[in-house]
Motif scaffolding. Sequence first.
Motif, PDB file in Angstrom:
ATOM      1  N   GLY A 272       0.774  -1.245   0.000  1.00  0.00           N
ATOM      2  CA  GLY A 272       0.000   0.000   0.000  1.00  0.00           C
ATOM      3  C   GLY A 272       0.796   1.281   0.000  1.00  0.00           C
ATOM      4  N   PHE A 273       2.077   1.232  -0.383  1.00  0.00           N
ATOM      5  CA  PHE A 273       2.879   2.455  -0.458  1.00  0.00           C
ATOM      6  C   PHE A 273       2.669   3.137  -1.803  1.00  0.00           C
ATOM      7  CE2 PHE A 273       4.658   0.275   3.047  1.00  0.00           C
ATOM      8  CZ  PHE A 273       5.324   1.206   3.833  1.00  0.00           C
ATOM      9  N   ARG A 274       2.831   4.441  -1.825  1.00  0.00           N
ATOM     10  CA  ARG A 274       2.610   5.207  -3.061  1.00  0.00           C
ATOM     11  C   ARG A 274       3.673   4.884  -4.099  1.00  0.00           C
ATOM     12  NH1 ARG A 274       4.171  10.334  -4.734  1.00  0.00           N
ATOM     13  NH2 ARG A 274       5.192  10.717  -2.747  1.00  0.00           N
ATOM     14  N   LEU A 275       4.899   4.676  -3.642  1.00  0.00           N
ATOM     15  CA  LEU A 275       6.018   4.341  -4.527  1.00  0.00           C
ATOM     16  C   LEU A 275       6.817   3.205  -3.906  1.00  0.00           C
ATOM     17  CD1 LEU A 275       7.399   7.917  -5.356  1.00  0.00           C
ATOM     18  CD2 LEU A 275       6.077   6.467  -6.894  1.00  0.00           C
ATOM     19  N   GLY A 276       7.366   2.346  -4.765  1.00  0.00           N
ATOM     20  CA  GLY A 276       8.295   1.342  -4.286  1.00  0.00           C
ATOM     21  C   GLY A 276       9.680   1.942  -4.135  1.00  0.00           C
ATOM     22  N   PRO A 277      10.632   1.197  -3.555  1.00  0.00           N
ATOM     23  CA  PRO A 277      11.961   1.765  -3.276  1.00  0.00           C
ATOM     24  C   PRO A 277      12.700   2.246  -4.517  1.00  0.00           C
ATOM     25  CG  PRO A 277      11.928  -0.614  -2.876  1.00  0.00           C
ATOM     26  CD  PRO A 277      10.521  -0.186  -3.061  1.00  0.00           C
ATOM     27  N   PHE A 278      12.547   1.544  -5.635  1.00  0.00           N
ATOM     28  CA  PHE A 278      13.332   1.909  -6.819  1.00  0.00           C
ATOM     29  C   PHE A 278      12.683   3.043  -7.605  1.00  0.00           C
ATOM     30  CE2 PHE A 278      14.202  -2.448  -5.588  1.00  0.00           C
ATOM     31  CZ  PHE A 278      15.544  -2.291  -5.239  1.00  0.00           C
ATOM     32  N   GLU A 279      11.367   3.137  -7.554  1.00  0.00           N
ATOM     33  CA  GLU A 279      10.689   4.317  -8.103  1.00  0.00           C
ATOM     34  C   GLU A 279      11.085   5.552  -7.306  1.00  0.00           C
ATOM     35  OE1 GLU A 279       6.440   2.581  -9.630  1.00  0.00           O
ATOM     36  OE2 GLU A 279       6.873   2.461  -7.502  1.00  0.00           O
ATOM     37  N   LEU A 280      11.157   5.394  -5.998  1.00  0.00           N
ATOM     38  CA  LEU A 280      11.528   6.514  -5.122  1.00  0.00           C
ATOM     39  C   LEU A 280      12.976   6.949  -5.364  1.00  0.00           C
ATOM     40  CD1 LEU A 280      10.505   8.321  -2.829  1.00  0.00           C
ATOM     41  CD2 LEU A 280      11.258   6.594  -1.207  1.00  0.00           C
ATOM     42  N   LEU A 281      13.867   5.977  -5.505  1.00  0.00           N
ATOM     43  CA  LEU A 281      15.277   6.304  -5.766  1.00  0.00           C
ATOM     44  C   LEU A 281      15.442   6.983  -7.124  1.00  0.00           C
ATOM     45  CD1 LEU A 281      16.941   3.080  -4.346  1.00  0.00           C
ATOM     46  CD2 LEU A 281      17.293   5.393  -3.471  1.00  0.00           C
ATOM     47  N   ASP A 282      14.658   6.557  -8.120  1.00  0.00           N
ATOM     48  CA  ASP A 282      14.711   7.220  -9.429  1.00  0.00           C
ATOM     49  C   ASP A 282      14.213   8.650  -9.349  1.00  0.00           C
ATOM     50  OD1 ASP A 282      15.874   5.256 -10.929  1.00  0.00           O
ATOM     51  OD2 ASP A 282      14.122   4.806 -12.157  1.00  0.00           O
ATOM     52  N   LEU A 283      13.223   8.877  -8.483  1.00  0.00           N
ATOM     53  CA  LEU A 283      12.654  10.213  -8.353  1.00  0.00           C
ATOM     54  C   LEU A 283      13.625  11.163  -7.650  1.00  0.00           C
ATOM     55  CD1 LEU A 283       9.983  11.675  -9.040  1.00  0.00           C
ATOM     56  CD2 LEU A 283       9.203  11.143  -6.727  1.00  0.00           C
ATOM     57  N   THR A 284      14.241  10.688  -6.573  1.00  0.00           N
ATOM     58  CA  THR A 284      15.171  11.545  -5.827  1.00  0.00           C
ATOM     59  C   THR A 284      16.525  11.640  -6.537  1.00  0.00           C
ATOM     60  OG1 THR A 284      15.848   9.666  -4.452  1.00  0.00           O
ATOM     61  CG2 THR A 284      14.114  11.077  -3.594  1.00  0.00           C
ATOM     62  N   ALA A 285      16.887  10.621  -7.309  1.00  0.00           N
ATOM     63  CA  ALA A 285      18.127  10.535  -8.094  1.00  0.00           C
ATOM     64  C   ALA A 285      19.294  10.085  -7.215  1.00  0.00           C
ATOM     65  CB  ALA A 285      18.464  11.832  -8.810  1.00  0.00           C
ATOM     66  N   LEU A 286      20.091   9.174  -7.752  1.00  0.00           N
ATOM     67  CA  LEU A 286      21.180   8.573  -6.978  1.00  0.00           C
ATOM     68  C   LEU A 286      22.305   9.545  -6.653  1.00  0.00           C
ATOM     69  CD1 LEU A 286      21.546   4.979  -8.465  1.00  0.00           C
ATOM     70  CD2 LEU A 286      20.256   5.736  -6.470  1.00  0.00           C
ATOM     71  N   ASP A 287      22.456  10.615  -7.443  1.00  0.00           N
ATOM     72  CA  ASP A 287      23.496  11.591  -7.097  1.00  0.00           C
ATOM     73  C   ASP A 287      23.142  12.332  -5.816  1.00  0.00           C
ATOM     74  OD1 ASP A 287      21.392  12.900  -8.392  1.00  0.00           O
ATOM     75  OD2 ASP A 287      22.692  14.403  -9.301  1.00  0.00           O
ATOM     76  N   VAL A 288      21.881  12.281  -5.430  1.00  0.00           N
ATOM     77  CA  VAL A 288      21.434  12.854  -4.151  1.00  0.00           C
ATOM     78  C   VAL A 288      21.343  11.762  -3.087  1.00  0.00           C
ATOM     79  CG1 VAL A 288      19.537  14.019  -2.950  1.00  0.00           C
ATOM     80  CG2 VAL A 288      20.153  14.713  -5.277  1.00  0.00           C
ATOM     81  N   SER A 289      20.652  10.661  -3.392  1.00  0.00           N
ATOM     82  CA  SER A 289      20.327   9.667  -2.371  1.00  0.00           C
ATOM     83  C   SER A 289      21.498   8.767  -1.979  1.00  0.00           C
ATOM     84  CB  SER A 289      19.134   8.816  -2.820  1.00  0.00           C
ATOM     85  OG  SER A 289      19.361   8.254  -4.086  1.00  0.00           O
ATOM     86  N   HIS A 290      22.369   8.404  -2.926  1.00  0.00           N
ATOM     87  CA  HIS A 290      23.485   7.523  -2.554  1.00  0.00           C
ATOM     88  C   HIS A 290      24.445   8.202  -1.565  1.00  0.00           C
ATOM     89  CE1 HIS A 290      26.326   4.216  -2.850  1.00  0.00           C
ATOM     90  NE2 HIS A 290      27.278   5.117  -2.992  1.00  0.00           N
ATOM     91  N   PRO A 291      24.863   9.457  -1.790  1.00  0.00           N
ATOM     92  CA  PRO A 291      25.710  10.107  -0.782  1.00  0.00           C
ATOM     93  C   PRO A 291      25.037  10.224   0.589  1.00  0.00           C
ATOM     94  CG  PRO A 291      25.825  11.302  -2.863  1.00  0.00           C
ATOM     95  CD  PRO A 291      24.727  10.297  -3.008  1.00  0.00           C
TER      96      PRO A 291
END
Length: 517
Positions: free
Chosen positions: A228-247
Amino acid sequence: MASRQYAIETVGVVGTGAMGRGIAQIAALAGLTVRLFDTDPQAVSAARDYLADIFVKLTVKGKLDEAGAHAALARVIGAQSLAELADCDLVIEAIVEKLDAKRALFRELETIVSGRCVLASNTSSLSITAIAAACTDASRVVGYHFFNPVPLMKVVEVIDGLRGDPAAGDALMDLARRMGHTAVRAKDMPGFIVNHAGRGMNTEGLRVASEGVASFVDIDRIMREQAGFRLGPFELLDLTALDVSHPVMESIYHQFYEEPRFTPSPITGARLAGGLIGKKAGEGFYRYVDGKQQVPDEPSAPTALPQRVWVSARHPEARNAVLELMTRVNVALDEGAKPAADSLIVVTPFGLDATTAAVEEQLDATRTVAIDTLFPLVNAKRRTLMTTPATTRAARDAAHALFAADGVPVTVIRDSTGFVAQRIVATIVNIGCDIAQRQIASPEDIDLAVTLGLGYPKGPLALGDALGAKTILAILRNMSSVLGDPRYRPSPWLARRAQLGLPLTSADASDAPEAAH
């Protein structure tokens, strides 16, 4: 030192990127005077032009009248130098996420603004105490963490540094409400509330993928449609972008001195290095064409039903849920104490893999399939099945046909300790409980921050209560037992409340105000 009184009417914003523009927008619309500064003077002009366009759009939509739009824009005044922020009651920095840059800015601002001016950082992951240490007066330095896009994400974290004056934080709490935002209060700990709590979805989703349990798209489908989440983890990571989320993942992991719960994944490190950072690059965990996510079609479910089915009685409520679902399908039920030689075997583990569930009950692993019953099976939007490494294709397909017979999509995953939804949700709840245990924020603020900042259907503590604290505790303990991985050790907040039958959302009873006599 006695607390000051902070009256805020003029706000300086340093940095005119997306965050700075958004903060300036909500401040101007709330009637505050905004002084906007950037080291690039053209960026200031561009930001004012951007805000003018936004105010026109709000007028067209009927959310702002023409006079209000003109007045709001008039309140946004470009500054050519930091010296022009001298009369500000509050200065918010929204510059590059580097400690040295923020400290240098605040050190310079201290020589310009008055003693009644609050200095606030919009940092998402740096220590407020470390930023404040550069100042002569650390008491007025506060964290003020907004989320992008600021006008739409109606939550802001107010973070008190170790030397912070509580009155400065109180003033920012009041100001957030004046600007139409929900304010939550946090201690200065890595990730504060939202980025700290968000480790559960992202790091555990990545761990599931790294174990080869399921594809990125299947993990997302399970978390969206089953959990029941709005986005799954990989949709969310794509939205925030890995240059932001990985660091951020690496920063929080190291700031907590390699806490296993927050271990980053080599998956994101490799994809960041390869430029597959997300939607803004056109490719991440998904490809994007004209900004639209490209998702592969889901294969059709098999149709050949099993002749009869034996369902484990180890978890009676879970068994009843499976039996209720089976009443909709014309399949015989094997009611023997042990399964007959030709029966499909269905187990309903919590926190175990299908292999362990089969071995513990001395079942034939070649015919064993596990079904996740943490979320309702009847009228579900998706169901998840799990095979052992020995499960035959015929048994897998028969189970798939059985549980998809009413038209609900079914995802079949490889063996995983805790399926997909169980282990990710349990991790989300457990980290939320640990934030409460560490007294980083109140239970109420933890759930508020996560629902507003991450868009979860419930905050982690309320989610744990809805699913049952004892069930979440059992999932974590079983995962810990099978894997021996400290990342799944239960938080004391969860363990104690589950044992006492108390809600996860409740603070300690002794912390409640004393009743009047």
